[in-house]
Design a protein around this motif. Structure first.
Motif, PDB file in Angstrom:
ATOM      1  N   LEU A 106       0.832  -1.204   0.000  1.00 10.53           N
ATOM      2  CA  LEU A 106       0.000   0.000   0.000  1.00 10.53           C
ATOM      3  C   LEU A 106       0.867   1.255   0.000  1.00 10.53           C
ATOM      4  CD1 LEU A 106      -2.498  -0.936   2.861  1.00 10.53           C
ATOM      5  CD2 LEU A 106      -2.765  -1.358   0.397  1.00 10.53           C
ATOM      6  N   SER A 107       0.344   2.316  -0.595  1.00  8.62           N
ATOM      7  CA  SER A 107       0.918   3.646  -0.386  1.00  8.62           C
ATOM      8  C   SER A 107       0.033   4.371   0.613  1.00  8.62           C
ATOM      9  CB  SER A 107       0.990   4.427  -1.698  1.00  8.62           C
ATOM     10  OG  SER A 107      -0.308   4.857  -2.084  1.00  8.62           O
ATOM     11  N   GLY A 108       0.347   5.618   0.857  1.00  9.41           N
ATOM     12  CA  GLY A 108      -0.550   6.463   1.635  1.00  9.41           C
ATOM     13  C   GLY A 108      -1.437   7.247   0.687  1.00  9.41           C
ATOM     14  N   GLY A 109      -1.921   8.363   1.155  1.00 14.71           N
ATOM     15  CA  GLY A 109      -2.694   9.254   0.297  1.00 14.71           C
ATOM     16  C   GLY A 109      -4.089   8.740  -0.014  1.00 14.71           C
ATOM     17  N   SER A 110      -4.637   9.262  -1.094  1.00 14.65           N
ATOM     18  CA  SER A 110      -6.038   8.997  -1.439  1.00 14.65           C
ATOM     19  C   SER A 110      -6.287   7.548  -1.834  1.00 14.65           C
ATOM     20  CB  SER A 110      -6.465   9.932  -2.574  1.00 14.65           C
ATOM     21  OG  SER A 110      -5.636   9.738  -3.702  1.00 14.65           O
ATOM     22  N   LEU A 111      -5.225   6.835  -2.156  1.00 14.83           N
ATOM     23  CA  LEU A 111      -5.367   5.419  -2.536  1.00 14.83           C
ATOM     24  C   LEU A 111      -6.155   4.641  -1.480  1.00 14.83           C
ATOM     25  CD1 LEU A 111      -3.611   2.531  -1.722  1.00 14.83           C
ATOM     26  CD2 LEU A 111      -4.711   2.760  -3.938  1.00 14.83           C
ATOM     27  N   VAL A 112      -5.870   4.929  -0.224  1.00 12.17           N
ATOM     28  CA  VAL A 112      -6.439   4.117   0.857  1.00 12.17           C
ATOM     29  C   VAL A 112      -7.973   4.202   0.843  1.00 12.17           C
ATOM     30  CG1 VAL A 112      -6.489   3.752   3.343  1.00 12.17           C
ATOM     31  CG2 VAL A 112      -4.338   4.313   2.209  1.00 12.17           C
ATOM     32  N   GLU A 139       6.595   4.828   3.804  1.00  9.33           N
ATOM     33  CA  GLU A 139       6.035   5.166   5.112  1.00  9.33           C
ATOM     34  C   GLU A 139       6.750   6.392   5.651  1.00  9.33           C
ATOM     35  OE1 GLU A 139       3.888   5.758   7.198  1.00  9.33           O
ATOM     36  OE2 GLU A 139       3.428   3.806   8.096  1.00  9.33           O
ATOM     37  N   ARG A 140       5.975   7.215   6.305  1.00  7.71           N
ATOM     38  CA  ARG A 140       6.550   8.384   6.963  1.00  7.71           C
ATOM     39  C   ARG A 140       7.159   7.923   8.285  1.00  7.71           C
ATOM     40  NH1 ARG A 140       1.655  11.370   5.530  1.00  7.71           N
ATOM     41  NH2 ARG A 140       1.550  11.357   3.250  1.00  7.71           N
ATOM     42  N   VAL A 141       8.334   8.454   8.621  1.00  9.50           N
ATOM     43  CA  VAL A 141       9.019   8.025   9.850  1.00  9.50           C
ATOM     44  C   VAL A 141       8.458   8.844  11.013  1.00  9.50           C
ATOM     45  CG1 VAL A 141      11.244   7.627  10.969  1.00  9.50           C
ATOM     46  CG2 VAL A 141      11.015   7.328   8.498  1.00  9.50           C
ATOM     47  N   SER A 149       1.003   9.062   9.842  1.00 10.32           N
ATOM     48  CA  SER A 149       1.438   7.685   9.574  1.00 10.32           C
ATOM     49  C   SER A 149       0.579   7.020   8.496  1.00 10.32           C
ATOM     50  CB  SER A 149       1.344   6.875  10.874  1.00 10.32           C
ATOM     51  OG  SER A 149       1.394   5.499  10.601  1.00 10.32           O
ATOM     52  N   ASN A 150       1.235   6.475   7.496  1.00  6.74           N
ATOM     53  CA  ASN A 150       0.487   5.715   6.477  1.00  6.74           C
ATOM     54  C   ASN A 150      -0.114   4.449   7.077  1.00  6.74           C
ATOM     55  OD1 ASN A 150       0.953   7.552   4.457  1.00  6.74           O
ATOM     56  ND2 ASN A 150       2.716   6.456   3.582  1.00  6.74           N
ATOM     57  N   TYR A 151       0.594   3.871   8.059  1.00  4.28           N
ATOM     58  CA  TYR A 151       0.045   2.700   8.769  1.00  4.28           C
ATOM     59  C   TYR A 151      -1.265   3.077   9.453  1.00  4.28           C
ATOM     60  CZ  TYR A 151      -0.540  -0.700  12.516  1.00  4.28           C
ATOM     61  OH  TYR A 151      -1.069  -1.618  13.381  1.00  4.28           O
ATOM     62  N   MET A 214      -0.909   1.865  -5.485  1.00  2.46           N
ATOM     63  CA  MET A 214      -0.156   3.098  -5.274  1.00  2.46           C
ATOM     64  C   MET A 214      -0.893   4.308  -5.827  1.00  2.46           C
ATOM     65  SD  MET A 214       3.805   2.193  -5.971  1.00  2.46           S
ATOM     66  CE  MET A 214       3.745   2.465  -7.720  1.00  2.46           C
ATOM     67  N   GLY A 215      -0.598   5.449  -5.214  1.00  2.96           N
ATOM     68  CA  GLY A 215      -1.020   6.716  -5.768  1.00  2.96           C
ATOM     69  C   GLY A 215       0.146   7.382  -6.480  1.00  2.96           C
ATOM     70  N   MET A 216      -0.126   8.546  -7.030  1.00  4.07           N
ATOM     71  CA  MET A 216       0.921   9.363  -7.654  1.00  4.07           C
ATOM     72  C   MET A 216       0.681  10.805  -7.246  1.00  4.07           C
ATOM     73  SD  MET A 216       1.469  10.379 -11.648  1.00  4.07           S
ATOM     74  CE  MET A 216       0.284  11.709 -11.523  1.00  4.07           C
ATOM     75  N   GLY A 217       1.723  11.502  -6.893  1.00  3.03           N
ATOM     76  CA  GLY A 217       1.584  12.911  -6.532  1.00  3.03           C
ATOM     77  C   GLY A 217       1.469  13.796  -7.761  1.00  3.03           C
ATOM     78  N   GLY A 220       4.364  13.908 -10.004  1.00  2.64           N
ATOM     79  CA  GLY A 220       4.792  12.657 -10.636  1.00  2.64           C
ATOM     80  C   GLY A 220       5.554  11.730  -9.712  1.00  2.64           C
ATOM     81  N   HIS A 221       5.542  12.022  -8.406  1.00  2.00           N
ATOM     82  CA  HIS A 221       6.234  11.081  -7.497  1.00  2.00           C
ATOM     83  C   HIS A 221       5.361   9.866  -7.246  1.00  2.00           C
ATOM     84  CE1 HIS A 221       4.004  12.879  -3.943  1.00  2.00           C
ATOM     85  NE2 HIS A 221       4.100  11.635  -3.524  1.00  2.00           N
ATOM     86  N   VAL A 222       6.041   8.773  -7.031  1.00  3.08           N
ATOM     87  CA  VAL A 222       5.395   7.550  -6.559  1.00  3.08           C
ATOM     88  C   VAL A 222       6.189   7.075  -5.352  1.00  3.08           C
ATOM     89  CG1 VAL A 222       4.388   6.779  -8.748  1.00  3.08           C
ATOM     90  CG2 VAL A 222       6.737   6.151  -8.172  1.00  3.08           C
ATOM     91  N   ALA A 223       5.488   6.344  -4.449  1.00  6.68           N
ATOM     92  CA  ALA A 223       6.109   5.989  -3.178  1.00  6.68           C
ATOM     93  C   ALA A 223       6.711   7.265  -2.583  1.00  6.68           C
ATOM     94  CB  ALA A 223       7.120   4.866  -3.391  1.00  6.68           C
ATOM     95  N   PRO A 246      10.098  16.596  -0.247  1.00  6.54           N
ATOM     96  CA  PRO A 246       9.426  17.874  -0.497  1.00  6.54           C
ATOM     97  C   PRO A 246       7.974  17.869  -0.030  1.00  6.54           C
ATOM     98  CG  PRO A 246       9.823  16.689  -2.554  1.00  6.54           C
ATOM     99  CD  PRO A 246      10.510  15.921  -1.470  1.00  6.54           C
ATOM    100  N   LYS A 247       7.405  16.661   0.091  1.00 10.18           N
ATOM    101  CA  LYS A 247       6.051  16.556   0.650  1.00 10.18           C
ATOM    102  C   LYS A 247       6.207  16.181   2.124  1.00 10.18           C
ATOM    103  CE  LYS A 247       1.817  13.792   0.225  1.00 10.18           C
ATOM    104  NZ  LYS A 247       1.154  12.644  -0.450  1.00 10.18           N
ATOM    105  N   PRO A 248       5.658  16.961   3.036  1.00 14.29           N
ATOM    106  CA  PRO A 248       5.827  16.622   4.439  1.00 14.29           C
ATOM    107  C   PRO A 248       5.098  15.338   4.825  1.00 14.29           C
ATOM    108  CG  PRO A 248       4.411  18.581   4.164  1.00 14.29           C
ATOM    109  CD  PRO A 248       4.872  18.175   2.805  1.00 14.29           C
TER     110      PRO A 248
HETATM  111  O1  LIG Z   1       3.222   8.694   1.911  1.00 15.02           O
HETATM  112  C1  LIG Z   1       2.858   9.292   0.937  1.00 15.02           C
HETATM  113  O2  LIG Z   1       2.939  10.513   0.857  1.00 15.02           O
HETATM  114  C2  LIG Z   1       2.254   8.534  -0.167  1.00 15.02           C
HETATM  115  O3  LIG Z   1       2.544   7.194  -0.181  1.00 15.02           O
HETATM  116  C3  LIG Z   1       2.433   9.192  -1.511  1.00 15.02           C
HETATM  117  O4  LIG Z   1       3.330   8.569  -2.374  1.00 15.02           O
HETATM  118  C4  LIG Z   1       1.085   9.272  -2.138  1.00 15.02           C
HETATM  119  O5  LIG Z   1       0.673   8.008  -2.582  1.00 15.02           O
HETATM  120  C5  LIG Z   1       1.052  10.255  -3.278  1.00 15.02           C
HETATM  121  O6  LIG Z   1       1.528  11.496  -2.835  1.00 15.02           O
HETATM  122  C6  LIG Z   1      -0.333  10.442  -3.823  1.00 15.02           C
HETATM  123  O7  LIG Z   1      -1.153  10.920  -2.815  1.00 15.02           O
HETATM  124  P1  LIG Z   1      -2.620  11.402  -3.167  1.00 15.02           P
HETATM  125  O8  LIG Z   1      -3.282  10.271  -3.859  1.00 15.02           O
HETATM  126  O9  LIG Z   1      -3.246  11.700  -1.841  1.00 15.02           O
HETATM  127  O10 LIG Z   1      -2.472  12.609  -4.029  1.00 15.02           O
END
Ligand SMILES: O=C(O)[C@H](O)[C@@H](O)[C@H](O)[C@H](O)COP(=O)(O)O
Length: 320
Positions: A106-112, A139-141, A149-151, A214-217, A220-223, A246-248
């Protein structure tokens, strides 16, 4: 202008007609191993377009198993979530039968939030959750109960609602530094490879997860692989870390590209107009290989990459 369901069900319709002819646009898409066609008019309002063929990626060496890419565009988020749940459940059944385990990343963000339909009937009862092993692509530390926390996000929105054995949910060790947590996570992955829970790719020599969600920022970032960051080019480690995201928050651990690219399947969930620029760069025919976004470097060696998108996210694509 967005694609209408009626138009998409009868012909390939450019979103923004431009200079090139339809034939040249399709030809360009073929070169990029992507080809879309409309679903039949009997299809529901979702999945307006889908690929007609699976071809070897230009980045896949001859003789290797083919990489396949698909783009699906949904009318709304409900349809996307329904399709994502169906696809995930199908893969769960397939890998549980083939391997006796289903490794999900899993990633974080809107994917969940997009996974929510898996927590409802019929999937809640039909999926064999005992086979699931859950990991994080990044995962954010921060402590596991921290709002960042993505968890915690995944637990609150998804994992607490399905009966996956607690011992099969692999959170990072939040008592460690970013560097320590990345090393620790890689060590644990390595043990799970030895135990046969996680497969290994015979093509790449890296772990092969069954499904990465996964999501994408917007950039264009992934993970936690951000544009122009040196960790994008890490090609030895399985898991690495950043301290200047760059993304907190700034400190994160992340799977490396070789691990991501060794997956059997990736579902890349990308919605909203804020992603349109990166989607355009990644999927349009105007290929610029000198300045690739991290998402453009996602190229499965032997697997299927499916983009789950909506109309705003693909609004800058002229090739549809
Ligand atoms: O920990 C994180 O920040 C995420 O894993 C990150 O890679 C996320 O998946 C993308 O930024 C897309 O997030 P959104 O879908 O919320 O735009």
């Amino acid at each position: 202008m967005s694609i209408s369901a009626a138009a998409a069900s009868t012909s390939l319709s450019p979103v923004n007609p431009r200079r090139s002819s339809p034939a040249s646009r399709v030809s360009a898409l073929l070169r990029r191993s992507l080809l879309w066609r409309p679903l039949s008019s009997s299809s529901s309002s979702h999945s307006l377009l889908r690929p007609v063929s699976a071809m070897a990626s230009p980045r896949t060496a001859a003789g290797e198993a083919a990489s396949r890419k698909k783009l699906i565009i949904f009318d709304d988020e409900e349809d996307l979530a329904a399709s994502l749940a169906k696809r995930t459940a199908e893969l769960s059944a397939r890998f549980a039968a083939e391997r006796g385990a289903f490794t999900v990343v899993l990633s974080g963000g809107s994917l969940v939030k997009a996974l929510r339909k898996l927590t409802e009937p019929p999937y809640l009862e039909a999926v064999d959750w005992s086979k699931w092993h859950v990991f994080w692509v990044d995962e954010r530390v921060v402590p596991k109960d921290h709002a960042d926390s993505n968890y915690k996000l995944a637990t609150d929105e998804f994992l607490s609602k399905v009966p996956i054995p607690a011992g099969q949910v692999y959170a990072i060790n939040d008592a460690l530094s970013a560097e320590g947590a990345a090393e620790d996570y890689e060590t644990r992955l390595s043990q799970l490879v030895k135990d046969g829970v996680i497969g290994m790719s015979p093509v790449t020599g890296f772990p092969k997860f069954d499904l990465m969600l996964m999501g994408m920022g917007p950039d264009g970032h992934v993970a936690s692989l951000f544009p122009d960051h040196p960790v994008v080019h890490e090609n030895q480690k399985w898991v690495t870390f950043v301290k200047d995201s760059p993304k907190p928050p700034p400190e994160r651990i992340t799977f490396t590209l070789p691990v991501i690219n060794s997956s059997a399947c990736i579902a890349l969930v990308v919605t909203g107009a804020g992603k349109a620029g990166a989607v355009h760069k990644a999927l349009s025919e105007e290929q610029n290989t000198s300045d690739l976004l991290p998402v453009e470097m996602v190229s499965l060696q032997d697997g299927e990459l499916t983009w789950f998108t909506d109309k705003p996210a693909v609004s800058m694509l002229s090739s549809l």
